[in-house]
Design a protein around this motif. Structure first.
Motif, PDB file in Angstrom:
ATOM      1  N   MET A   1       0.801  -1.178  -0.583  1.00 63.31           N
ATOM      2  CA  MET A   1      -0.736  -0.200  -0.255  1.00 63.31           C
ATOM      3  C   MET A   1       0.539   1.257  -0.216  1.00 63.31           C
ATOM      4  SD  MET A   1      -3.252  -0.902   2.298  1.00 63.31           S
ATOM      5  CE  MET A   1      -1.919  -1.536   4.285  1.00 63.31           C
ATOM      6  N   LEU A   2       0.769   2.376  -0.716  1.00 59.26           N
ATOM      7  CA  LEU A   2       1.057   3.467  -1.181  1.00 59.26           C
ATOM      8  C   LEU A   2       0.380   4.268   0.046  1.00 59.26           C
ATOM      9  CD1 LEU A   2       3.514   4.583  -2.241  1.00 59.26           C
ATOM     10  CD2 LEU A   2       1.884   5.274  -4.075  1.00 59.26           C
ATOM     11  N   SER A   3       1.886   4.933   1.020  1.00 57.31           N
ATOM     12  CA  SER A   3       0.486   5.717   1.988  1.00 57.31           C
ATOM     13  C   SER A   3       1.632   7.143   2.431  1.00 57.31           C
ATOM     14  CB  SER A   3       0.225   5.406   3.559  1.00 57.31           C
ATOM     15  OG  SER A   3       1.349   4.587   3.362  1.00 57.31           O
ATOM     16  N   ASN A   4       1.216   8.748   2.860  1.00 55.97           N
ATOM     17  CA  ASN A   4       2.160   9.199   3.505  1.00 55.97           C
ATOM     18  C   ASN A   4       1.576   9.447   5.286  1.00 55.97           C
ATOM     19  OD1 ASN A   4       4.433  10.356   3.648  1.00 55.97           O
ATOM     20  ND2 ASN A   4       3.115  12.377   2.907  1.00 55.97           N
ATOM     21  N   PHE A   5       1.747  10.078   6.197  1.00 55.47           N
ATOM     22  CA  PHE A   5       1.150  10.738   7.331  1.00 55.47           C
ATOM     23  C   PHE A   5       2.609  11.370   7.961  1.00 55.47           C
ATOM     24  CE2 PHE A   5       0.543   5.766   6.672  1.00 55.47           C
ATOM     25  CZ  PHE A   5      -0.761   6.365   6.738  1.00 55.47           C
ATOM     26  N   HIS A   6       3.409  11.940   6.917  1.00 59.43           N
ATOM     27  CA  HIS A   6       3.697  13.275   7.421  1.00 59.43           C
ATOM     28  C   HIS A   6       4.045  14.281   6.177  1.00 59.43           C
ATOM     29  CE1 HIS A   6       7.772  15.269   9.488  1.00 59.43           C
ATOM     30  NE2 HIS A   6       6.725  15.720   9.518  1.00 59.43           N
ATOM     31  N   THR A   7       2.768  14.634   6.114  1.00 61.34           N
ATOM     32  CA  THR A   7       2.129  16.333   5.241  1.00 61.34           C
ATOM     33  C   THR A   7       2.151  17.332   5.577  1.00 61.34           C
ATOM     34  OG1 THR A   7       1.549  14.242   4.115  1.00 61.34           O
ATOM     35  CG2 THR A   7       0.448  15.916   3.401  1.00 61.34           C
ATOM     36  N   HIS A   8       2.626  18.224   5.203  1.00 61.17           N
ATOM     37  CA  HIS A   8       2.444  19.755   5.131  1.00 61.17           C
ATOM     38  C   HIS A   8       1.638  20.001   4.323  1.00 61.17           C
ATOM     39  CE1 HIS A   8       4.363  19.497   8.806  1.00 61.17           C
ATOM     40  NE2 HIS A   8       5.689  18.877   8.075  1.00 61.17           N
ATOM     41  N   GLY A  14       3.795  24.541   4.139  1.00 63.81           N
ATOM     42  CA  GLY A  14       3.596  23.960   3.121  1.00 63.81           C
ATOM     43  C   GLY A  14       3.510  25.128   1.632  1.00 63.81           C
ATOM     44  N   LYS A  15       3.671  23.784   0.361  1.00 64.96           N
ATOM     45  CA  LYS A  15       3.261  24.697  -0.479  1.00 64.96           C
ATOM     46  C   LYS A  15       1.751  25.092  -1.228  1.00 64.96           C
ATOM     47  CE  LYS A  15       8.107  24.838  -2.171  1.00 64.96           C
ATOM     48  NZ  LYS A  15       9.370  24.011  -3.229  1.00 64.96           N
ATOM     49  N   ASN A  16       1.220  23.343  -1.302  1.00 65.93           N
ATOM     50  CA  ASN A  16      -0.067  23.139  -1.500  1.00 65.93           C
ATOM     51  C   ASN A  16      -0.741  22.930  -0.392  1.00 65.93           C
ATOM     52  OD1 ASN A  16       2.186  21.720  -3.385  1.00 65.93           O
ATOM     53  ND2 ASN A  16       0.314  22.242  -4.880  1.00 65.93           N
ATOM     54  N   THR A  17      -2.704  23.310  -0.934  1.00 62.01           N
ATOM     55  CA  THR A  17      -3.410  23.232  -0.310  1.00 62.01           C
ATOM     56  C   THR A  17      -3.618  22.071  -0.054  1.00 62.01           C
ATOM     57  OG1 THR A  17      -5.045  22.736  -2.244  1.00 62.01           O
ATOM     58  CG2 THR A  17      -4.283  25.325  -1.134  1.00 62.01           C
ATOM     59  N   ALA A  18      -4.392  21.376   1.522  1.00 63.92           N
ATOM     60  CA  ALA A  18      -4.850  20.211   1.798  1.00 63.92           C
ATOM     61  C   ALA A  18      -5.400  19.576   0.054  1.00 63.92           C
ATOM     62  CB  ALA A  18      -5.186  20.251   2.800  1.00 63.92           C
ATOM     63  N   GLU A  19      -6.032  19.739  -0.130  1.00 63.56           N
ATOM     64  CA  GLU A  19      -6.858  19.400  -0.900  1.00 63.56           C
ATOM     65  C   GLU A  19      -5.654  18.830  -1.980  1.00 63.56           C
ATOM     66  OE1 GLU A  19     -11.283  18.775  -3.432  1.00 63.56           O
ATOM     67  OE2 GLU A  19     -10.723  21.336  -2.442  1.00 63.56           O
ATOM     68  N   GLU A  20      -5.130  19.790  -2.967  1.00 63.43           N
ATOM     69  CA  GLU A  20      -4.356  19.897  -3.579  1.00 63.43           C
ATOM     70  C   GLU A  20      -3.404  18.353  -3.503  1.00 63.43           C
ATOM     71  OE1 GLU A  20      -3.465  24.227  -6.017  1.00 63.43           O
ATOM     72  OE2 GLU A  20      -2.513  23.265  -3.725  1.00 63.43           O
ATOM     73  N   MET A  21      -3.188  18.561  -2.396  1.00 66.65           N
ATOM     74  CA  MET A  21      -2.401  16.779  -1.771  1.00 66.65           C
ATOM     75  C   MET A  21      -3.702  16.049  -1.769  1.00 66.65           C
ATOM     76  SD  MET A  21       1.042  18.123  -1.141  1.00 66.65           S
ATOM     77  CE  MET A  21       1.215  18.104   0.188  1.00 66.65           C
ATOM     78  N   SER A  32      -4.269   5.792   1.853  1.00 66.01           N
ATOM     79  CA  SER A  32      -4.022   6.414   2.712  1.00 66.01           C
ATOM     80  C   SER A  32      -2.910   7.899   3.128  1.00 66.01           C
ATOM     81  CB  SER A  32      -3.862   5.939   4.016  1.00 66.01           C
ATOM     82  OG  SER A  32      -2.737   5.020   3.992  1.00 66.01           O
ATOM     83  N   LEU A  33      -4.052   8.905   2.735  1.00 68.73           N
ATOM     84  CA  LEU A  33      -3.331   9.814   3.314  1.00 68.73           C
ATOM     85  C   LEU A  33      -3.076  11.036   4.553  1.00 68.73           C
ATOM     86  CD1 LEU A  33      -0.858  12.128   1.690  1.00 68.73           C
ATOM     87  CD2 LEU A  33      -2.868  13.498   0.908  1.00 68.73           C
ATOM     88  N   GLY A  34      -1.736  11.137   5.636  1.00 65.59           N
ATOM     89  CA  GLY A  34      -2.097  11.051   6.633  1.00 65.59           C
ATOM     90  C   GLY A  34      -1.999  12.816   6.937  1.00 65.59           C
ATOM     91  N   PHE A  35      -2.144  13.448   7.041  1.00 68.28           N
ATOM     92  CA  PHE A  35      -2.444  15.378   6.885  1.00 68.28           C
ATOM     93  C   PHE A  35      -1.805  15.231   8.293  1.00 68.28           C
ATOM     94  CE2 PHE A  35      -4.900  15.227   4.163  1.00 68.28           C
ATOM     95  CZ  PHE A  35      -4.148  16.260   2.818  1.00 68.28           C
ATOM     96  N   LEU A 233       5.243  13.349  -2.501  1.00 67.46           N
ATOM     97  CA  LEU A 233       4.715  12.769  -0.715  1.00 67.46           C
ATOM     98  C   LEU A 233       5.209  11.376  -1.205  1.00 67.46           C
ATOM     99  CD1 LEU A 233       0.822  13.281  -2.189  1.00 67.46           C
ATOM    100  CD2 LEU A 233       1.878  14.076   0.058  1.00 67.46           C
ATOM    101  N   ASP A 234       5.304  10.745  -2.124  1.00 67.85           N
ATOM    102  CA  ASP A 234       6.130   9.659  -2.661  1.00 67.85           C
ATOM    103  C   ASP A 234       8.031   9.561  -2.754  1.00 67.85           C
ATOM    104  OD1 ASP A 234       6.081  10.024  -4.873  1.00 67.85           O
ATOM    105  OD2 ASP A 234       5.316   8.199  -5.380  1.00 67.85           O
ATOM    106  N   CYS A 235       8.011  10.773  -2.217  1.00 67.92           N
ATOM    107  CA  CYS A 235       9.529  11.384  -2.829  1.00 67.92           C
ATOM    108  C   CYS A 235      10.852   9.766  -1.716  1.00 67.92           C
ATOM    109  CB  CYS A 235      10.295  12.715  -2.801  1.00 67.92           C
ATOM    110  SG  CYS A 235      12.087  12.870  -2.614  1.00 67.92           S
ATOM    111  N   PHE A 236      11.852   9.028  -3.498  1.00 64.98           N
ATOM    112  CA  PHE A 236      12.678   8.361  -2.679  1.00 64.98           C
ATOM    113  C   PHE A 236      12.247   6.827  -2.082  1.00 64.98           C
ATOM    114  CE2 PHE A 236      16.611   7.574  -0.468  1.00 64.98           C
ATOM    115  CZ  PHE A 236      17.292   7.587  -2.458  1.00 64.98           C
TER     116      PHE A 236
END
Length: 265
Positions: A1-8, A14-21, A32-35, A233-236
C-alpha cells in the motif's frame, strides 16, 4: 500500500493546499494519506499553524469528500515543547525542532547556516550538541509516547557531504544509546525522506547505522516523506523500501481502517 503520514500544507509551511495534496495522492495511487500540520509553537510562529481549527475542519471535510477514493487521517506534528490535545487527532507525530539555550530557542533544521550557528554555541563540540538534542527528546518520547517519532536524528539533516556526525564513532555510539532509550516507549519510528526531496541528503533518516539498530531490537517503522509539496508525497520511497529490505526488514506499518497494520515490502 502507498501511504504517507507526514504531510504539510499551506496551513503551515507547505506549498500546496490540503485538497491539492489529496488529489495528488489519489492520482499516484495512494491508499491512505495522513496530514500532520506543524502544531502551534508560541516562541516561533514562522512555520507553524496559526489556524488549527480551520485546519481540522478542512481535513475533516476532505475526509468526507474523498472517502470513496482514499482514506484520510487528521494528524498533527507536535513539537515536544508544546503539546497538543491528543483527543483532537487521529495520531500524533512527535518531533524535536529546537535547542533551548539560556531561555532562547534555536531551530535545528531550517537552513545549514542556522545549524552552523547553533554548533558554534556548543564550540563545535558535536557530542555535547547531540546530548543536548537527544536527552530531552528521549524524555519526551518516553513520557508522551507519540504514535510516530518524527525524524529521530534530525541533527544530521545537513551532515552530507562532510559527515561530521555520521563518520564519528563516538557520535554513533551516543545516538545508538539514545535510540535504545526511545525504543522503550514502543512507538513507531518514521523513516523520513524529506531531506532527500529538498536536496540536503542522499538517504533518509534515521541513519543506516540506527536503522540496523532498530532492526536488531524490534523497532517498528513507518515510511514517510515529510512532504511539503504535492509532487513529493512518495519521494525516494522505492529506494528506501529496497534499503530496508536489504537491512532485513520485511514490512513497515501503515494506518489503514483506523489502525496501524503491516505493509509488506
Amino acid at each position: 500500500m502507498l501511504s504517507n503520514f507526514h504531510t504539510h500544507t499551506s496551513f503551515c509551511d507547505g506549498k500546496n493546499t490540503a485538497e491539492e495534496m489529496v488529489i495528488s495522492a489519489i492520482n499516484n495511487g495512494f491508499s491512505s494519506l495522513g496530514f500532520s500540520g506543524h502544531g502551534y509553537t508560541k516562541d516561533d510562529t514562522s512555520y507553524c499553524m496559526t489556524d488549527t481549527e480551520g485546519y481540522m475542519a478542512e481535513i475533516k471535510r476532505l475526509k468526507e469528500k474523498y472517502k470513496n477514493k482514499i482514506q484520510i487521517y487528521l494528524g498533527i506534528e507536535e513539537d515536544m515543547r508544546q503539546l497538543q490535545n491528543r483527543e483532537d487527532f487521529d495520531y500524533i507525530l512527535g518531533s524535536n525542532h529546537y535547542f533551548r539555550i539560556e531561555d532562547k530557542y534555536y531551530d535545528v533544521d531550517r537552513l545549514p547556516v542556522y545549524f552552523n550557528n547553533v554548533l558554534k554555541l556548543f564550540n563545535g563540540d558535536i557530542l555535547t550538541l547531540a546530548r543536548n538534542y537527544y536527552e530531552p527528546f528521549c524524555d519526551y518520547i518516553k513520557s508522551r509516547k507519540p504514535d510516530i517519532i518524527g525524524h529521530f536524528d534530525l541533527i544530521t539533516k545537513f551532515d552530507e557531504p562532510d559527515c561530521t556526525f555520521l563518520n564519528n564513532e563516538e557520535y554513533k555510539a551516543l545516538a545508538e544509546k539514545y535510540l535504545l532509550e526511545a525504543l522503550k516507549a514502543d512507538c513507531f519510528f518514521e523513516v523520513n525522506t524529506g531531506a532527500v526531496s529538498r536536496g540536503y541528503r542522499t538517504s533518509p533518516y534515521p541513519s543506516l547505522d540506527l536503522l540496523h539498530t532498530l532492526k536488531k531490537n524490534g523497532g517498528k517503522l513507518v515510511l514517510n516523506s515529510d512532504s511539503h509539496s504535492a509532487n513529493s508525497l512518495d519521494c525516494f520511497f522505492k529506494e528506501s523500501k529496497k534499503m530496508l529490505k536489504d537491512i532485513g526488514f520485511e514490512y513497515t506499518y501503515t494506518l489503514y481502517n483506523n489502525e496501524f497494520v503491516k505493509d509488506y515490502l
